[in-house]
Design a protein around this motif. Structure first.
Motif, short mmCIF file in Angstrom:
data_model
loop_
_atom_site.label_atom_id
_atom_site.label_comp_id
_atom_site.label_asym_id
_atom_site.label_seq_id
_atom_site.Cartn_x
_atom_site.Cartn_y
_atom_site.Cartn_z
N THR A 175 -7.43 4.11 8.22
CA THR A 175 -7.46 3.42 6.92
C THR A 175 -6.52 2.22 6.92
N SER A 207 -3.12 -0.36 -3.53
CA SER A 207 -3.88 0.87 -3.35
C SER A 207 -2.92 1.99 -3.02
N ILE A 250 0.86 -1.18 0.00
CA ILE A 250 0.00 0.00 0.00
C ILE A 250 0.90 1.23 0.00
N ALA A 284 -7.25 -1.93 6.82
CA ALA A 284 -6.65 -2.77 5.76
C ALA A 284 -5.83 -3.91 6.33
#
Length: 292
Positions: free
Chosen positions: A80, A66, A42, A84
């Motif tokens: 966030t 992402s 990420i 995840a």
């Protein structure tokens, strides 16, 4: 420079947990390297006024599962990444070290230490000042963003030759060798521009140019019941006063591991003093000089 180590009392993340990569540069291939190890990545792009231009162009097309933009709201970024299931946090550049350590600390993930100690491991000026307070002899050095202050300081110290460089370790930016106030003034805009490009800050270090071989010792620390265990992972040597770009090379693995030769042992011994002087710091890139 440094490698993450487990923090005592904090569980290791699941082997398959996605890895947040903080402040990567476009084309740096961190995502591909993690994919080769069956991990997803990420990207966390810091996007604040202090973010250097070289770290604003990473996109999902670079191989990241992402891309998360960090606009300074740490709580939102942590929420966030927690959702995840983020695992080990990687700082992809000097510009991402401080944020990576703050994220790892708050998510209770492996990291290189308390965020308050970041500058002691990543900033040449801060490290030199801390070592001087412990009595360890270091080259004369000034950390500043102002040319006038640098020129005034250079006139007050016994040295007449200096190195001018960004304060942050590991930028890859050019180091200027200066033998007069005029050379410092001429090099200043170029080195400061490089510092902004790589780190987002204008802070430079003007340091006494020391003659002799210079060693950079990289190490990692593993906490244990009997205290921390320090492992040297690589040793680099070069002659900083050589004309042109200083010749630099990595010592062979046998030297690093102490299986043969004296150079590796000579380089490692002073680094233990540095580590002792920076007692709060678990992982340090120790930079020092051996004369002769």
């Amino acid at each position: 420079m440094t490698t993450a180590s487990a923090v005592p009392g904090r569980p290791l993340p699941a082997p398959s947990a996605p890895a947040p990569v903080i402040a990567p540069q476009a084309g740096s291939r961190h995502a591909h390297a993690l994919h080769d190890r069956h991990l997803t990545a990420i990207a966390v792009n810091p996007l604040t006024a202090a973010t250097p231009p070289s770290h604003r162009g990473v996109a999902a097309g670079d191989g990241y599962a992402s891309v998360l933009t960090h606009d300074g709201d740490l709580h939102r970024t942590l929420t966030t990444l927690r959702a995840a299931g983020a695992g080990t946090v990687l700082a992809a550049s000097p510009a991402g070290v401080e944020l990576a350590e703050r994220i790892a600390w708050h998510l209770h993930l492996p990291g290189t230490g308390a965020p308050a100690s970041t500058s002691l491991r990543t900033d040449l000026g801060a490290q030199a000042k801390a070592l001087a307070r412990t009595g360890i002899v270091t080259p004369y050095a000034l950390r500043t963003a102002r040319l006038a202050e640098a020129l005034s300081w250079a006139g007050c110290v016994p040295s007449r030759a200096f190195r001018l460089m960004p304060a942050a370790f590991g930028t890859g930016a050019e180091v200027a060798h200066c033998h007069s106030h005029g050379q410092i003034a001429r090099a200043w805009p170029r080195i400061q521009h490089a510092a902004v490009h790589h780190t987002g800050t204008t802070t430079l270090v003007l340091q006494e140019l020391v003659h002799g071989h210079e060693y950079l010792v990289d190490s990692v620390t593993h906490p244990g019941p009997g205290g921390p265990t320090h492992t040297v992972t690589s040793i680099w040597t070069y002659h900083p006063a050589a004309p042109g770009r200083p010749h630099r090379h990595k010592l062979p693995e046998d030297d690093v591991l102490g299986r043969r030769g004296d150079e590796g042992r000579r380089a490692v011994a002073p680094s233990q003093s540095v580590r002792t002087g920076l007692r709060r710091v678990p992982d340090v890139a120790a930079l020092f000089h051996l004369h002769g």
